[in-house]
Every structure is written in C-alpha cells, then in structure tokens.
Design a protein around this motif. Structure first.
Motif, mmCIF file in Angstrom:
data_model
loop_
_atom_site.group_PDB
_atom_site.id
_atom_site.type_symbol
_atom_site.label_atom_id
_atom_site.label_comp_id
_atom_site.label_asym_id
_atom_site.label_seq_id
_atom_site.Cartn_x
_atom_site.Cartn_y
_atom_site.Cartn_z
ATOM 1 N N ALA A 149 0.449 -1.105 0.074
ATOM 2 C CA ALA A 149 0.035 -0.047 -0.181
ATOM 3 C C ALA A 149 0.752 1.203 -0.078
ATOM 4 O O ALA A 149 1.277 1.967 1.064
ATOM 5 C CB ALA A 149 -1.039 0.345 1.328
ATOM 6 N N GLY A 150 0.656 1.729 -1.382
ATOM 7 C CA GLY A 150 1.245 3.564 -0.842
ATOM 8 C C GLY A 150 2.719 2.938 -1.456
ATOM 9 O O GLY A 150 3.514 4.257 -1.065
ATOM 10 N N ALA A 151 3.688 1.769 -1.641
ATOM 11 C CA ALA A 151 5.010 1.986 -2.394
ATOM 12 C C ALA A 151 4.748 2.234 -4.119
ATOM 13 O O ALA A 151 3.814 2.531 -4.855
ATOM 14 C CB ALA A 151 5.419 0.295 -2.614
ATOM 15 N N GLY A 152 6.779 3.005 -4.127
ATOM 16 C CA GLY A 152 6.123 3.152 -5.297
ATOM 17 C C GLY A 152 6.258 5.179 -5.305
ATOM 18 O O GLY A 152 7.192 5.306 -5.985
ATOM 19 N N GLU A 153 5.700 5.509 -4.303
ATOM 20 C CA GLU A 153 5.671 6.923 -4.581
ATOM 21 C C GLU A 153 7.637 7.658 -4.155
ATOM 22 O O GLU A 153 7.689 8.160 -4.870
ATOM 23 C CB GLU A 153 4.938 7.365 -3.590
ATOM 24 N N HIS A 154 8.049 7.080 -3.331
ATOM 25 C CA HIS A 154 9.812 6.943 -2.912
ATOM 26 C C HIS A 154 10.386 6.352 -2.395
ATOM 27 O O HIS A 154 9.391 5.324 -1.228
ATOM 28 C CB HIS A 154 9.339 8.677 -1.705
ATOM 29 N N THR A 155 11.179 6.259 -2.250
ATOM 30 C CA THR A 155 12.784 5.770 -1.077
ATOM 31 C C THR A 155 12.300 5.977 0.102
ATOM 32 O O THR A 155 12.612 6.946 0.732
ATOM 33 C CB THR A 155 13.924 5.327 -1.605
ATOM 34 N N PRO A 156 11.756 5.339 1.130
ATOM 35 C CA PRO A 156 11.391 6.004 2.483
ATOM 36 C C PRO A 156 13.140 5.624 3.037
ATOM 37 O O PRO A 156 13.781 4.993 2.353
ATOM 38 C CB PRO A 156 10.937 3.991 2.882
ATOM 39 N N GLY A 157 13.394 6.539 3.780
ATOM 40 C CA GLY A 157 14.187 6.406 4.480
ATOM 41 C C GLY A 157 14.640 6.242 5.691
ATOM 42 O O GLY A 157 14.206 4.969 6.117
ATOM 43 N N ALA A 158 16.031 6.048 6.577
ATOM 44 C CA ALA A 158 15.793 5.553 6.959
ATOM 45 C C ALA A 158 15.581 4.915 8.367
ATOM 46 O O ALA A 158 15.307 4.164 9.464
ATOM 47 C CB ALA A 158 17.589 5.345 7.592
ATOM 48 N N THR A 159 14.676 6.059 8.851
ATOM 49 C CA THR A 159 13.568 6.485 10.020
ATOM 50 C C THR A 159 12.379 5.919 9.819
ATOM 51 O O THR A 159 11.864 5.436 10.610
ATOM 52 C CB THR A 159 13.859 7.147 11.160
ATOM 53 N N GLU A 160 11.882 5.720 8.571
ATOM 54 C CA GLU A 160 10.396 5.408 8.103
ATOM 55 C C GLU A 160 10.352 3.907 8.010
ATOM 56 O O GLU A 160 11.382 3.118 7.915
ATOM 57 C CB GLU A 160 10.406 5.673 7.023
ATOM 58 N N ALA A 161 8.644 4.332 8.568
ATOM 59 C CA ALA A 161 8.648 2.559 8.338
ATOM 60 C C ALA A 161 7.816 2.313 7.265
ATOM 61 O O ALA A 161 7.697 2.924 6.288
ATOM 62 C CB ALA A 161 7.203 2.457 8.776
ATOM 63 N N PRO A 162 8.567 0.582 6.999
ATOM 64 C CA PRO A 162 8.127 0.672 5.431
ATOM 65 C C PRO A 162 6.270 0.062 5.016
ATOM 66 O O PRO A 162 6.037 -0.342 6.109
ATOM 67 C CB PRO A 162 8.597 -1.086 5.504
ATOM 68 N N PRO A 178 -0.372 -2.391 -5.186
ATOM 69 C CA PRO A 178 -1.311 -3.165 -4.371
ATOM 70 C C PRO A 178 -1.884 -4.077 -5.778
ATOM 71 O O PRO A 178 -2.002 -5.062 -5.275
ATOM 72 C CB PRO A 178 -2.096 -2.269 -4.100
ATOM 73 N N GLU A 179 -1.584 -3.682 -7.007
ATOM 74 C CA GLU A 179 -1.357 -4.478 -7.951
ATOM 75 C C GLU A 179 0.109 -5.659 -8.059
ATOM 76 O O GLU A 179 -0.460 -6.405 -8.444
ATOM 77 C CB GLU A 179 -1.809 -4.420 -9.122
ATOM 78 N N GLY A 180 0.967 -5.609 -7.015
ATOM 79 C CA GLY A 180 2.105 -6.527 -7.775
ATOM 80 C C GLY A 180 2.936 -5.997 -8.967
ATOM 81 O O GLY A 180 3.625 -6.601 -9.102
ATOM 82 N N LYS A 181 3.134 -4.205 -9.236
ATOM 83 C CA LYS A 181 3.907 -4.098 -10.783
ATOM 84 C C LYS A 181 4.889 -3.226 -10.039
ATOM 85 O O LYS A 181 4.533 -2.243 -9.040
ATOM 86 C CB LYS A 181 2.908 -3.029 -11.665
ATOM 87 N N PRO A 182 5.486 -3.361 -10.938
ATOM 88 C CA PRO A 182 7.051 -2.313 -10.098
ATOM 89 C C PRO A 182 6.211 -0.581 -10.726
ATOM 90 O O PRO A 182 6.717 -0.189 -11.955
ATOM 91 C CB PRO A 182 8.532 -2.833 -10.589
ATOM 92 N N THR A 183 6.234 0.354 -9.611
ATOM 93 C CA THR A 183 6.371 1.484 -9.740
ATOM 94 C C THR A 183 7.997 2.324 -9.858
ATOM 95 O O THR A 183 7.630 3.540 -9.922
ATOM 96 C CB THR A 183 5.093 2.006 -8.483
ATOM 97 N N ALA A 184 9.408 1.672 -9.770
ATOM 98 C CA ALA A 184 10.100 2.498 -9.594
ATOM 99 C C ALA A 184 10.756 2.155 -9.605
ATOM 100 O O ALA A 184 11.094 0.871 -9.620
ATOM 101 C CB ALA A 184 10.103 3.209 -8.648
ATOM 102 N N ASP A 185 12.004 2.242 -10.214
ATOM 103 C CA ASP A 185 13.549 1.510 -10.039
ATOM 104 C C ASP A 185 14.285 1.054 -8.191
ATOM 105 O O ASP A 185 14.152 2.165 -8.117
ATOM 106 C CB ASP A 185 14.566 2.296 -11.042
ATOM 107 N N PRO A 186 13.798 0.206 -8.772
ATOM 108 C CA PRO A 186 14.529 -0.449 -7.091
ATOM 109 C C PRO A 186 15.974 0.153 -6.799
ATOM 110 O O PRO A 186 15.984 0.451 -5.635
ATOM 111 C CB PRO A 186 14.213 -1.735 -7.316
ATOM 112 N N TYR A 187 16.760 0.429 -7.548
ATOM 113 C CA TYR A 187 17.657 0.510 -7.784
ATOM 114 C C TYR A 187 18.448 2.265 -8.132
ATOM 115 O O TYR A 187 19.380 2.730 -7.297
ATOM 116 C CB TYR A 187 18.689 -0.203 -8.148
ATOM 117 N N ASP A 188 17.299 3.052 -8.159
ATOM 118 C CA ASP A 188 16.881 4.133 -8.041
ATOM 119 C C ASP A 188 17.210 4.982 -7.040
ATOM 120 O O ASP A 188 15.908 5.691 -6.419
ATOM 121 C CB ASP A 188 16.335 4.542 -8.998
#
Length: 270
Positions: free
Chosen positions: A117-130, A228-238
């Motif tokens: 839920a809500g993934a791909g909008e940005h890469t969470p920081g070190a203190t952010e919850a996944p 939520p549909e299981g599709k990548p929304t961002a480059d995981p290495y970016d």
C-alpha cells in the motif's frame, strides 16, 4: 536431522580405597593382564527392516510419514535455486528403510506476487517504517510422487519462476509435503522475511497444516517499489544518496504478508 548416539562403557582399575603401597612393601613379581576391551554399542536403526527387507509403515500417522520424508528430502536453498537444482527425494540408507508401503509425496511450487500500500511513491528513509505488504499465491507446478526410499527421485523447478530477470515484485515458494494436494485452508496466511532474506533467500512461512515436511522461500527483490497490484512503480536501484541507507533495497526489515488482503488463486478449493 536425527542422530543416533552410541553409548560407550569404559572400565577403570586401581585401589578402590584410595590407599597406596609403601616403599617398604616387598615387591611382588607377577604377570600383567590387559583389561578386556568393551566393544562400542551399535546404534539402533531408526527404521529397521523386517524379514522382507522393508520397514513396516502401514499403520503410520501423518506425523510419522512427515518425519521420515523430512530425513530423505533435499530442498535447495532459495538463494541458489535454479532450474539446475531440483528438489531431491533421496534413496534410503541403512537403518532408514526402505518402507514396505509407499508414501504419497507432493512437491509444489507457487508464484508469490507481492504488493504494498502506497509503495513506489518514494524510497523510505532510514527512520521511516516500511509500507504494508501482502501477497497473492498461485500454484505453477505440482508433482506427485510415490516414495518408499528404494530409489532417488528428482523434481525440476519451473525455470521461469526462478529466472534471474523475474519481476522484482515476484517471489517463489516450494514445499514438500505428504498426502493429497494442499487445500486453501492449509496454505499460509503470513510470510515473514527481512533484509537477510532479500540477499540470501529464506524466511518464515506459516503453513496451516502439519503435512509439510520442508519448504523454501525465495522472496521478491524489491517489494517496497511494488504497487497494490504487484507491479513495480519505480526503479528499485534509483535511491537518493541518503546517510543511513547503505543498501539500495533498504528498508527491508522483518515484515508480514497477510493473504487476507487479496484474493487467492481460484485453483484452490475450500
């Protein structure tokens, strides 16, 4: 693994009262006799064979069958599981059968599609919850075997499921279990994994049955970028250059996937 321990007995000699001979005591000449050697006990076989050369298992419970299969199966580690690494049901060695009656064994592979839920909008920081994760489970291959330990049996994994270029939102699960195909009510509702699981494979899968002898989880590469549909929304290495985020797949703390948030595959019955 089960290990049989041989108990060894050893004798000891000497003055039982703890006294010693004095220097003034006359010497006595005699013949030394070697103490008898106690032979090591032979471990009792866990599954001894009868006159027919097999181990009686006609009255076995499911738990007993699972215990025997667990000794003989070999599920490759998920981190290295490829089409060249089949699931192996080993041949019995002395003391472990073979069995008089075959055991029905299933080797099944599932494709796990992860969403968040809500993934791909940005890469969470070190203190952010996944984000909250969940998965959908689809059986892609199931092989039924009749196993008695008289020969080795191999089951080749689906090549595409373990391909190096599979989606970063896709994981894989393989299980070896006894009896009929698992029903939906026996499948896991939760799967836990973490940062180590992403790099080397593995995790904790809670099957709702005692029929599973062994399993191995191959988690997705980057569930935090999956929609939520299981599709990548961002480059995981970016990943931005942020202090405290050394791993491009960060954060991957321990989390749970609840299948109740999605619909299961229609291939399963109640």
């Amino acid at each position: 693994m089960l290990a049989a321990v041989a108990l060894l007995t050893a004798g000891c000699s000497g003055d039982g009262d703890g006294t010693y001979a004095s220097a003034a005591t006359p010497s006595v000449t005699g013949t030394a006799t070697a103490a008898p050697t106690t032979p090591s006990a032979t471990p009792s076989p866990l599954y001894p064979t009868n006159a027919k050369g097999c181990h009686p298992n006609g009255e076995w419970t499911t738990k007993q069958a699972v215990s025997w299969v667990r000794i003989h199966d070999d599920v490759p580690a998920a981190g290295v599981n490829t089409s060249k690494d089949p699931v192996t049901i080993d041949e019995s060695v002395e003391g472990y059968g073979p069995l008089c009656k075959t055991v029905t064994v299933q080797v099944e592979f599932w494709k796990l599609t992860y969403g968040s839920a809500g993934a791909g909008e940005h890469t969470p920081g070190a203190t952010e919850a996944p984000p909250d994760y969940y998965f959908d489970m689809d059986s892609v291959k199931r092989t039924e075997l009749r196993v008695d330990g008289r020969k080795e049996q191999l089951v080749k994994p689906p090549e595409r499921l373990y391909a190096g270029d599979r989606s970063v939102c896709v994981g894989a699960l393989v299980a070896v279990y006894v009896g009929k195909p698992l029903k939906s009510k026996e499948l896991p509702e939760q799967i836990s994994t973490g940062s180590e699981g992403v790099s080397i494979g593995g995790g904790d899968v809670e099957f709702r049955t005692e029929r599973v002898a062994e399993y191995e989880l191959s988690p997705p590469a980057a569930p935090h970028v999956c929609s939520p549909e299981g599709k990548p929304t961002a480059d995981p290495y970016d990943v931005p250059d942020t202090t405290g985020v050394p791993d491009p797949l960060y954060p991957t703390p321990t989390f749970s996937f609840d299948v109740n948030d999605v619909l299961r595959s229609p291939n399963y019955g109640d």
